[in-house]
Write an enzyme that holds these catalytic residues in place. Structure first.
Site, mmCIF file in Angstrom:
data_model
loop_
_atom_site.group_PDB
_atom_site.id
_atom_site.type_symbol
_atom_site.label_atom_id
_atom_site.label_comp_id
_atom_site.label_asym_id
_atom_site.label_seq_id
_atom_site.Cartn_x
_atom_site.Cartn_y
_atom_site.Cartn_z
ATOM 1 C CG HIS B 23 17.776 -38.520 49.277
ATOM 2 N ND1 HIS B 23 18.214 -38.445 47.978
ATOM 3 C CD2 HIS B 23 18.868 -38.814 50.012
ATOM 4 C CE1 HIS B 23 19.503 -38.693 47.935
ATOM 5 N NE2 HIS B 23 19.933 -38.908 49.154
ATOM 6 C CG ASP B 54 16.066 -37.563 45.445
ATOM 7 O OD1 ASP B 54 15.860 -36.814 46.413
ATOM 8 O OD2 ASP B 54 16.939 -38.447 45.454
ATOM 9 N N GLY B 118 26.535 -38.552 51.585
ATOM 10 C CA GLY B 118 27.015 -37.206 51.885
ATOM 11 C C GLY B 118 27.322 -36.464 50.590
ATOM 12 C CB SER B 120 23.011 -37.449 48.521
ATOM 13 O OG SER B 120 22.910 -38.793 48.156
#
Lengths: 179, 179, 179
Positions: B23, B54, B118, B120
């Site tokens: 993502h 993901d 951020g 992530s």
């Protein structure tokens, strides 16, 4: 320490010199200072204030137990920190975290210790209980309250503090280190 | 690492192979990668992406310092964890916590380390600084912003990470362990 | 443990005596108790409830593994604490923090451990894994949800617990300490 909403401050010498945030002082010339130990509060004049750096000095006519100050200003990422403050007018509250970064650009210490309104101006200690910073703000997002008013919601884990040696320099203060 | 809002990633070998969240990559075929150490950013192609898990791989044409990887995927409740990321485009930020649980059902590691947008795609390290997971999301509640828009408010202490060995398997990658 | 939204409880003796918050029990005379270890849930009658102190006792017809109880009720500021609970109906979740203060006025233990709805009634352990308190609430601010409804937003780092010895006294219970 209470002009209005209140805040926290800490003594940096034994003659009652107290450091805090400028925004805690607001535009008052005198503030009421209450000890964490309780007892009656005393009225103390504001002696210096530098709004640009959000630091202020208050001089209380009292014998005070100062915090220990660090010899060097630098902090290490991952270092343990302890914040003490009086959020919501409650008795002294301790929270713990680590230094997330030394923000050289903003010249602030960032950590993941949780603080709250009322912590402002209070000490950020390292693991040796030296006051390395003045806890100043945590990151908050404004959202809508139940009556359409703006409510600041704290983003967890984002706390900023002004490095103490920088604050002293800005306030043009020399202090003797407690041995 | 910046397509849009940005995110974090980390090198898993010394030839510039970088892992992150799918993502974070969005639908880009190429992303700009900036080192925590600063310097200029480089453009790197996305080489694999598995949206269902993901996870994504990016290959940068650079010599890189990879993270250490764990030999076994299992983590223990109560184990210390460290997250590193670049929330809000700020320099590398460290936050600390413990493993709250190994969510076997969702096959995710849950911890109480605070992360932010951020983070992530960034690494979740154990106390030996092995990258045990890819920090992916924290729990957030949508509430109303001041202009009627939706604002996600972070629920403190709920962070999820994809176990690294699972991510490597899903991406069909074999890596040599750094000694 | 589930009447409605659910909560957590813990056994204080080996005969199935379980302590929790009164607000978890609501006005039910019987609640369903599910072990963290999984398996089938059992129905257990509520045997005592003191709403003013938000404590309740449930008696399950089972052999149980009780928590260790502390010999003295006092906790120290800065002491490590561990909360275990089942927020959002998820499997047992551990979060860690420190005692922020012993709130003598409200007779509650305050800490910066993160808890969530569903943790209510669960144990707060010290570093020796003695259950020193019943985690009860964290501080939340009501804000407006996307449909105009009230949504409680957790303020990070503010968790309260009822001291266990006080809870036992209020419930008029004597327990044998596990050696």
């Amino acid at each position: 320490m209470t002009p209005e909403g209140g805040g926290t401050g800490f003594y940096i010498n034994k003659d009652g010199l107290l450091i805090t945030n400028a925004h805690v002082i607001e535009s008052y010339n005198e503030v009421r200072v209450e000890s964490f130990a309780g007892g009656h509060s005393i009225s103390c004049p504001v002696v210096r204030k530098v709004d640009d750096y959000d630091v202020a000095l208050v001089k209380c006519d009292t014998v005070s137990l100062p915090v220990r100050l660090p010899w060097k200003g630098w902090v290490q990422r991952g270092e343990s920190v302890n914040a003490i403050g009086a959020p919501f007018g409650k008795p002294a509250i301790l929270t713990k975290g680590v230094v997330s970064n030394h923000l050289t650009e903003e010249e602030l210490i960032r950590s993941d210790v949780e603080i709250h309104p009322g912590n402002s101006g209070g000490p950020l200690f390292n693991s040796k209980w030296e006051a390395i910073g003045i806890t100043t703000s945590n990151y908050a997002i404004p959202v809508m309250g139940l009556e359409g008013e703006s409510v600041d919601v704290t983003v967890p884990g984002i706390t900023k503090a002004i490095p103490i040696l920088r604050a002293l320099k800005v306030l043009n203060i020399k202090v003797h280190h407690r041995k």
